[in-house]
Design a protein around this motif. Structure first.
Motif, PDB file in Angstrom:
ATOM      1  N   ARG A 116      -6.316  -0.553  31.564  1.00  0.00           N
ATOM      2  CA  ARG A 116      -5.050  -1.270  31.362  1.00  0.00           C
ATOM      3  C   ARG A 116      -4.160  -0.391  30.486  1.00  0.00           C
ATOM      4  O   ARG A 116      -4.216  -0.447  29.275  1.00  0.00           O
ATOM      5  N   ALA A 117      -3.346   0.436  31.141  1.00  0.00           N
ATOM      6  CA  ALA A 117      -2.654   1.516  30.437  1.00  0.00           C
ATOM      7  C   ALA A 117      -1.189   1.221  30.135  1.00  0.00           C
ATOM      8  O   ALA A 117      -0.491   2.077  29.615  1.00  0.00           O
ATOM      9  N   THR A 118      -0.702   0.022  30.475  1.00  0.00           N
ATOM     10  CA  THR A 118       0.700  -0.266  30.194  1.00  0.00           C
ATOM     11  C   THR A 118       0.901  -0.476  28.697  1.00  0.00           C
ATOM     12  O   THR A 118      -0.029  -0.830  27.971  1.00  0.00           O
ATOM     13  N   LEU A 119       2.120  -0.265  28.232  1.00  0.00           N
ATOM     14  CA  LEU A 119       2.432  -0.435  26.809  1.00  0.00           C
ATOM     15  C   LEU A 119       2.186  -1.870  26.365  1.00  0.00           C
ATOM     16  O   LEU A 119       1.673  -2.117  25.269  1.00  0.00           O
ATOM     17  N   LYS A 120       2.517  -2.829  27.228  1.00  0.00           N
ATOM     18  CA  LYS A 120       2.345  -4.241  26.900  1.00  0.00           C
ATOM     19  C   LYS A 120       0.881  -4.576  26.655  1.00  0.00           C
ATOM     20  O   LYS A 120       0.556  -5.446  25.826  1.00  0.00           O
ATOM     21  N   GLU A 121      -0.010  -3.924  27.368  1.00  0.00           N
ATOM     22  CA  GLU A 121      -1.442  -4.183  27.213  1.00  0.00           C
ATOM     23  C   GLU A 121      -2.069  -3.302  26.133  1.00  0.00           C
ATOM     24  O   GLU A 121      -3.060  -3.684  25.500  1.00  0.00           O
ATOM     25  N   THR A 122      -1.503  -2.125  25.910  1.00  0.00           N
ATOM     26  CA  THR A 122      -2.065  -1.184  24.944  1.00  0.00           C
ATOM     27  C   THR A 122      -1.827  -1.620  23.509  1.00  0.00           C
ATOM     28  O   THR A 122      -2.710  -1.494  22.654  1.00  0.00           O
ATOM     29  N   VAL A 123      -0.633  -2.135  23.220  1.00  0.00           N
ATOM     30  CA  VAL A 123      -0.302  -2.528  21.845  1.00  0.00           C
ATOM     31  C   VAL A 123      -1.279  -3.571  21.303  1.00  0.00           C
ATOM     32  O   VAL A 123      -1.813  -3.408  20.186  1.00  0.00           O
ATOM     33  N   PRO A 124      -1.559  -4.666  22.031  1.00  0.00           N
ATOM     34  CA  PRO A 124      -2.547  -5.626  21.514  1.00  0.00           C
ATOM     35  C   PRO A 124      -3.929  -5.006  21.320  1.00  0.00           C
ATOM     36  O   PRO A 124      -4.648  -5.360  20.378  1.00  0.00           O
ATOM     37  N   GLN A 125      -4.319  -4.081  22.204  1.00  0.00           N
ATOM     38  CA  GLN A 125      -5.607  -3.419  22.055  1.00  0.00           C
ATOM     39  C   GLN A 125      -5.686  -2.660  20.737  1.00  0.00           C
ATOM     40  O   GLN A 125      -6.660  -2.767  19.988  1.00  0.00           O
ATOM     41  N   VAL A 126      -4.636  -1.885  20.447  1.00  0.00           N
ATOM     42  CA  VAL A 126      -4.611  -1.097  19.208  1.00  0.00           C
ATOM     43  C   VAL A 126      -4.610  -2.015  17.984  1.00  0.00           C
ATOM     44  O   VAL A 126      -5.310  -1.759  16.995  1.00  0.00           O
ATOM     45  N   VAL A 127      -3.834  -3.090  18.064  1.00  0.00           N
ATOM     46  CA  VAL A 127      -3.763  -4.027  16.944  1.00  0.00           C
ATOM     47  C   VAL A 127      -5.133  -4.660  16.691  1.00  0.00           C
ATOM     48  O   VAL A 127      -5.579  -4.777  15.536  1.00  0.00           O
ATOM     49  N   LEU A 128      -5.827  -5.066  17.756  1.00  0.00           N
ATOM     50  CA  LEU A 128      -7.124  -5.712  17.598  1.00  0.00           C
ATOM     51  C   LEU A 128      -8.190  -4.735  17.105  1.00  0.00           C
ATOM     52  O   LEU A 128      -9.071  -5.105  16.323  1.00  0.00           O
ATOM     53  N   ILE A 129      -8.133  -3.484  17.560  1.00  0.00           N
ATOM     54  CA  ILE A 129      -9.054  -2.474  17.030  1.00  0.00           C
ATOM     55  C   ILE A 129      -8.829  -2.313  15.532  1.00  0.00           C
ATOM     56  O   ILE A 129      -9.771  -2.291  14.733  1.00  0.00           O
ATOM     57  N   GLY A 130      -7.562  -2.211  15.153  1.00  0.00           N
ATOM     58  CA  GLY A 130      -7.240  -2.094  13.728  1.00  0.00           C
ATOM     59  C   GLY A 130      -7.693  -3.298  12.936  1.00  0.00           C
ATOM     60  O   GLY A 130      -8.177  -3.161  11.800  1.00  0.00           O
ATOM     61  N   LEU A 131      -7.575  -4.496  13.522  1.00  0.00           N
ATOM     62  CA  LEU A 131      -8.026  -5.713  12.841  1.00  0.00           C
ATOM     63  C   LEU A 131      -9.536  -5.688  12.639  1.00  0.00           C
ATOM     64  O   LEU A 131     -10.039  -6.067  11.573  1.00  0.00           O
ATOM     65  N   GLY A 132     -10.268  -5.241  13.657  1.00  0.00           N
ATOM     66  CA  GLY A 132     -11.722  -5.141  13.529  1.00  0.00           C
ATOM     67  C   GLY A 132     -12.128  -4.195  12.420  1.00  0.00           C
ATOM     68  O   GLY A 132     -13.030  -4.492  11.626  1.00  0.00           O
ATOM     69  N   VAL A 133     -11.453  -3.049  12.339  1.00  0.00           N
ATOM     70  CA  VAL A 133     -11.727  -2.088  11.270  1.00  0.00           C
ATOM     71  C   VAL A 133     -11.403  -2.707   9.909  1.00  0.00           C
ATOM     72  O   VAL A 133     -12.172  -2.586   8.947  1.00  0.00           O
ATOM     73  N   ALA A 134     -10.256  -3.390   9.824  1.00  0.00           N
ATOM     74  CA  ALA A 134      -9.827  -3.983   8.555  1.00  0.00           C
ATOM     75  C   ALA A 134     -10.812  -5.043   8.073  1.00  0.00           C
ATOM     76  O   ALA A 134     -11.074  -5.154   6.862  1.00  0.00           O
ATOM     77  N   ILE A 135     -11.366  -5.822   8.982  1.00  0.00           N
ATOM     78  CA  ILE A 135     -12.339  -6.860   8.609  1.00  0.00           C
ATOM     79  C   ILE A 135     -13.552  -6.235   7.952  1.00  0.00           C
ATOM     80  O   ILE A 135     -14.021  -6.668   6.888  1.00  0.00           O
ATOM     81  N   VAL A 136     -14.085  -5.180   8.584  1.00  0.00           N
ATOM     82  CA  VAL A 136     -15.283  -4.527   8.037  1.00  0.00           C
ATOM     83  C   VAL A 136     -14.971  -3.870   6.690  1.00  0.00           C
ATOM     84  O   VAL A 136     -15.757  -3.975   5.742  1.00  0.00           O
ATOM     85  N   VAL A 137     -13.813  -3.194   6.594  1.00  0.00           N
ATOM     86  CA  VAL A 137     -13.431  -2.534   5.338  1.00  0.00           C
ATOM     87  C   VAL A 137     -13.283  -3.566   4.212  1.00  0.00           C
ATOM     88  O   VAL A 137     -13.750  -3.346   3.085  1.00  0.00           O
ATOM     89  N   ALA A 138     -12.626  -4.682   4.518  1.00  0.00           N
ATOM     90  CA  ALA A 138     -12.413  -5.713   3.500  1.00  0.00           C
ATOM     91  C   ALA A 138     -13.732  -6.298   3.011  1.00  0.00           C
ATOM     92  O   ALA A 138     -13.938  -6.468   1.799  1.00  0.00           O
ATOM     93  N   LEU A 139     -14.639  -6.607   3.928  1.00  0.00           N
ATOM     94  CA  LEU A 139     -15.922  -7.188   3.525  1.00  0.00           C
ATOM     95  C   LEU A 139     -16.772  -6.182   2.765  1.00  0.00           C
ATOM     96  O   LEU A 139     -17.474  -6.535   1.807  1.00  0.00           O
ATOM     97  N   HIS A 140     -16.708  -4.923   3.175  1.00  0.00           N
ATOM     98  CA  HIS A 140     -17.484  -3.897   2.481  1.00  0.00           C
ATOM     99  C   HIS A 140     -16.957  -3.691   1.063  1.00  0.00           C
ATOM    100  O   HIS A 140     -17.728  -3.531   0.108  1.00  0.00           O
ATOM    101  N   ALA A 141     -15.640  -3.717   0.911  1.00  0.00           N
ATOM    102  CA  ALA A 141     -15.039  -3.564  -0.411  1.00  0.00           C
ATOM    103  C   ALA A 141     -15.379  -4.747  -1.305  1.00  0.00           C
ATOM    104  O   ALA A 141     -15.621  -4.600  -2.504  1.00  0.00           O
ATOM    105  N   PHE A 142     -15.407  -5.959  -0.688  1.00  0.00           N
ATOM    106  CA  PHE A 142     -15.738  -7.160  -1.457  1.00  0.00           C
ATOM    107  C   PHE A 142     -17.196  -7.122  -1.928  1.00  0.00           C
ATOM    108  O   PHE A 142     -17.502  -7.467  -3.052  1.00  0.00           O
TER     109      PHE A 142
END
Length: 244
Positions: A218-244
């Protein structure tokens, strides 16, 4: 046991109640969670343990090759069609023919839970209060990871019940790890870095070889942006819990 059951049940609640309708999109979230867990948490912990670095890298290489071979076996034994892909299948086909990523994530998760059990046992032997805090920290860490696992299993064709049961069985490996750690801690503790590296190799391989290629279709911009955002959210969740 409480750490395993609570984390699995909590993840199932969130996954089934909130995420099951958007499993395909949530694959991106699981990619972020698995890569962050492996690259920012498990691998650094293994390499800071004092174990031989060359041996750890050899374990990482062996793990990647082992999961490659597991994928080959899965390709030979299971079809990769999914309901809704435009092909005709009998009802329940995908539940019986679960995708390769589902079985690999269960193996990797089982290894990870086994290591968690050893870590909890070590903490309790050092100080009961430290053991309780460690167990609670593992619950907090496991819930987002298990959400990612449930997403992968649902995406692979597992039913909700089947995904829950298999994940619950994997969580019981924490009990086995705890018993092993309690009775043979001197010998078992030296294996922790290698188990962490092997489990991480599975998460990395699944994310890069199976899940990311699905997202690339799914290579369209409309589909790519949510993918990138969700990947970043997954990373942020792990980083936040690890820091806590």
């Amino acid at each position: 046991m409480i750490a395993g059951v609570v984390s699995i049940s909590g993840a199932a609640l969130f996954s089934f109640a909130l995420l099951s309708k958007v499993v395909e999109k949530m694959v991106s979230l699981s990619v972020g969670i698995m890569l962050a867990t492996s690259l920012l948490h498990a691998l650094p912990e293994a390499f800071e343990s004092g174990a031989d670095i060359k041996s750890l890298f050899a374990t990482l290489l062996a793990g990647l090759l082992a999961f490659f071979l597991l994928e080959k076996v899965a390709l030979l034994r299971h079809s990769h069609h999914h309901e809704g892909d435009g092909h005709h299948h009998a009802h329940g086909h995908d539940a019986r023919e679960a995708g390769k990523s589902g079985w690999m994530i269960l193996l990797g998760d089982g290894m990870h839970n086994f290591t968690d059990g050893i870590l909890i046992a070590a903490a309790f032997l050092a100080d009961p209060e430290l053991g309780i805090v460690t167990a609670l920290a593992i619950v907090a860490h496991e819930i987002p990871q298990e959400i990612g696992d449930f997403i992968v299993l649902l995406n692979a064709g597992f039913s909700r019940l089947r995904a829950y049961v298999f994940n619950l069985l994997c969580s019981l490996l924490a009990v086995a790890g705890g018993l092993l750690g309690y009775f043979t801690l001197d010998q078992a503790s030296g294996l922790i870095p290698y188990v962490l590296v092997f489990a991480s190799s599975g998460f990395i391989y699944i994310a890069v070889s199976d899940l990311m290629p699905q997202m690339q279709r799914r290579a369209t911009l409309k589909e790519t942006v949510p993918q990138v955002v969700l990947i970043g959210l997954g990373v942020a969740i792990v980083v936040a819990l690890h820091a806590f």
